[in-house]
Motif scaffolding. Structure first.
Motif, short mmCIF file in Angstrom:
data_model
loop_
_atom_site.label_atom_id
_atom_site.label_comp_id
_atom_site.label_asym_id
_atom_site.label_seq_id
_atom_site.Cartn_x
_atom_site.Cartn_y
_atom_site.Cartn_z
N GLY A 104 0.72 -1.06 -0.11
CA GLY A 104 0.10 -0.21 -0.04
C GLY A 104 0.90 1.35 0.23
O GLY A 104 0.44 1.79 -0.02
N ARG A 105 2.18 1.36 -0.39
CA ARG A 105 3.11 2.17 -0.40
C ARG A 105 3.26 2.95 -1.24
O ARG A 105 2.53 2.84 -2.42
CB ARG A 105 4.05 2.42 -0.84
CG ARG A 105 4.81 1.54 1.65
CD ARG A 105 6.68 1.52 1.86
NE ARG A 105 6.70 0.92 2.82
CZ ARG A 105 7.57 0.59 2.92
NH1 ARG A 105 8.07 -0.64 1.95
NH2 ARG A 105 8.25 -0.29 4.36
N GLY A 106 2.49 4.55 -1.28
CA GLY A 106 2.10 4.89 -2.09
C GLY A 106 0.99 5.25 -2.22
O GLY A 106 0.44 6.34 -3.05
N THR A 107 -0.05 4.55 -1.80
CA THR A 107 -1.30 5.03 -1.83
C THR A 107 -1.74 6.04 -1.42
O THR A 107 -1.80 6.21 -0.36
CB THR A 107 -2.05 3.57 -1.86
OG1 THR A 107 -1.18 2.59 -2.21
CG2 THR A 107 -3.84 3.43 -1.60
N VAL A 108 -2.96 6.57 -1.48
CA VAL A 108 -3.96 7.77 -0.97
C VAL A 108 -5.33 7.44 -2.02
O VAL A 108 -5.70 7.20 -2.20
CB VAL A 108 -3.69 9.19 -2.17
CG1 VAL A 108 -4.42 10.55 -1.86
CG2 VAL A 108 -2.30 10.13 -2.77
N ALA A 109 -5.82 7.88 -0.29
CA ALA A 109 -7.41 7.11 0.46
C ALA A 109 -8.12 8.56 0.10
O ALA A 109 -7.63 10.19 0.41
CB ALA A 109 -7.48 6.93 1.67
N ASP A 110 -8.95 8.96 -0.77
CA ASP A 110 -9.73 9.48 -1.40
C ASP A 110 -11.10 10.15 -0.42
O ASP A 110 -12.02 8.67 -0.74
CB ASP A 110 -10.10 9.74 -2.52
CG ASP A 110 -10.82 11.37 -3.28
OD1 ASP A 110 -10.88 11.97 -2.11
OD2 ASP A 110 -10.72 11.04 -4.94
N LEU A 111 -11.39 10.43 0.65
CA LEU A 111 -12.37 10.50 1.26
C LEU A 111 -12.91 11.69 0.66
O LEU A 111 -14.41 11.22 1.02
CB LEU A 111 -11.65 10.87 2.62
CG LEU A 111 -12.79 11.25 3.65
CD1 LEU A 111 -13.25 10.54 4.26
CD2 LEU A 111 -12.19 12.51 4.84
N GLY A 112 -13.01 12.85 -0.09
CA GLY A 112 -14.18 13.52 -0.15
C GLY A 112 -14.57 13.15 -1.57
O GLY A 112 -15.92 13.08 -1.78
N SER A 113 -13.85 11.55 -2.36
CA SER A 113 -14.57 11.44 -3.36
C SER A 113 -15.49 10.07 -2.68
O SER A 113 -17.03 10.59 -2.92
CB SER A 113 -14.33 10.35 -4.19
OG SER A 113 -14.85 9.32 -4.73
N LEU A 114 -15.41 9.54 -1.73
CA LEU A 114 -16.65 8.80 -0.50
C LEU A 114 -17.43 9.12 -0.18
O LEU A 114 -18.74 9.39 -0.23
CB LEU A 114 -15.48 8.21 0.17
CG LEU A 114 -15.87 6.81 0.88
CD1 LEU A 114 -16.03 5.74 0.29
CD2 LEU A 114 -15.27 6.26 2.19
N LEU A 115 -17.16 10.43 0.05
CA LEU A 115 -17.71 11.52 1.06
C LEU A 115 -19.32 11.80 0.09
O LEU A 115 -20.21 12.32 0.50
CB LEU A 115 -17.96 12.41 1.73
CG LEU A 115 -16.55 12.14 2.77
CD1 LEU A 115 -16.24 13.61 3.92
CD2 LEU A 115 -18.00 11.68 4.09
N SER A 116 -18.81 12.56 -1.54
CA SER A 116 -19.38 12.76 -2.59
C SER A 116 -20.65 11.20 -2.65
O SER A 116 -21.39 11.63 -3.07
CB SER A 116 -18.65 12.77 -3.44
OG SER A 116 -18.14 14.07 -2.72
N ARG A 117 -19.63 10.29 -2.76
CA ARG A 117 -21.11 8.88 -3.03
C ARG A 117 -21.66 8.76 -1.94
O ARG A 117 -23.16 8.08 -2.06
CB ARG A 117 -19.73 7.87 -2.85
CG ARG A 117 -18.82 7.83 -4.95
CD ARG A 117 -17.76 6.76 -4.28
NE ARG A 117 -18.13 5.17 -4.43
CZ ARG A 117 -17.22 4.77 -4.32
NH1 ARG A 117 -16.19 5.21 -3.65
NH2 ARG A 117 -17.58 3.13 -4.10
#
Length: 227
Positions: free
Chosen positions: A161-174
């Motif tokens: 998972g190194r380098g992975t960026v979790a997209d909280l903004g996208s998840l909240l929009s969904r």
């Protein structure tokens, strides 16, 4: 820019440690704590300064990330920020204390939040037991900024998972676009901390993992049952 020598006493220990890894150890090679002591005799906490390089994007694996390493061995996998250059390597340290480590593990239920494996469980098809530790995860917020948060992960998932960026903004929009039924179902899973898979879902997961020859046999078998 020419790199300074790792033996330059005017440089800080972390900068010298980074240069020592690049100039002496080399990417992909293994070193030990004793090697660090011999390279920096009389220098207090030289091994800790090596670990501090991880906060600047350097990948230095222990046997928690690489099972082939011994207890006192580390592998210099990849160079990160050139901390010896002017203006580099000045970010404050972000070492995780033992108290904070215990807090995160307890909050996360003492299992890997990526794959769900618990400490001591054996990975499928191997004799390797999982170890759970704390990973730093980059999280993209709704405003587009990125923060770093802590999460419990096993040794395999931390490396992958190194380098992975979790997209909280996208998840909240969904989340805003979910139906009432879906929201209720998801909240139930979140409150329980797990979800139960139906027989069809677990069958589908096992089916997808089969080679095509075996998948074809399963399809034919289901067609015969349905007729």
């Amino acid at each position: 820019m020419n790199m300074p020598s790792w033996t330059d006493p005017k440089l800080g220990t972390m900068k010298r440690a980074g240069l020592w890894l690049v100039e002496v150890v080399g990417e992909g090679n293994v070193f030990t704590k004793e090697d660090v002591k011999q390279a920096f005799p009389g220098v207090s906490q030289a091994d800790r300064r090596v670990r501090d390089l991880r906060d600047h994007g350097w990948q230095i694996d222990t046997n928690r990330e690489d099972a082939s390493l011994g207890a006192n061995e580390q592998r210099f996998v990849k160079q990160g920020e050139p901390v010896w250059e002017p203006g580099k390597g000045t970010r404050p340290g972000t070492s995780i204390t033992q108290t904070r480590r215990r807090e995160v593990l307890a909050r996360d239920g003492h299992f890997c939040r990526s794959c769900g494996i618990a400490p001591g469980e054996i990975y499928d098809g191997t004799y390797e037991a999982a170890q759970i530790d704390i990973a730093r995860r980059a999280v993209r917020q709704q405003d587009g900024s990125t923060s770093t948060e802590l999460v419990s992960e096993c040794n395999r998932c931390r490396v992958g998972g190194r380098g992975t960026v979790a997209d909280l903004g996208s998840l909240l929009s969904r989340a805003a676009g979910l139906s009432g039924l879906d929201r209720t179902m998801l909240l139930g899973w979140m409150e329980q901390g797990h979800r139960d898979f139906s027989a069809a879902e677990t069958f589908w997961a096992d089916y997808r993992a089969l080679p095509e020859e075996s998948r074809a046999k399963v399809r034919e078998a289901l067609k015969l049952v349905a007729e």
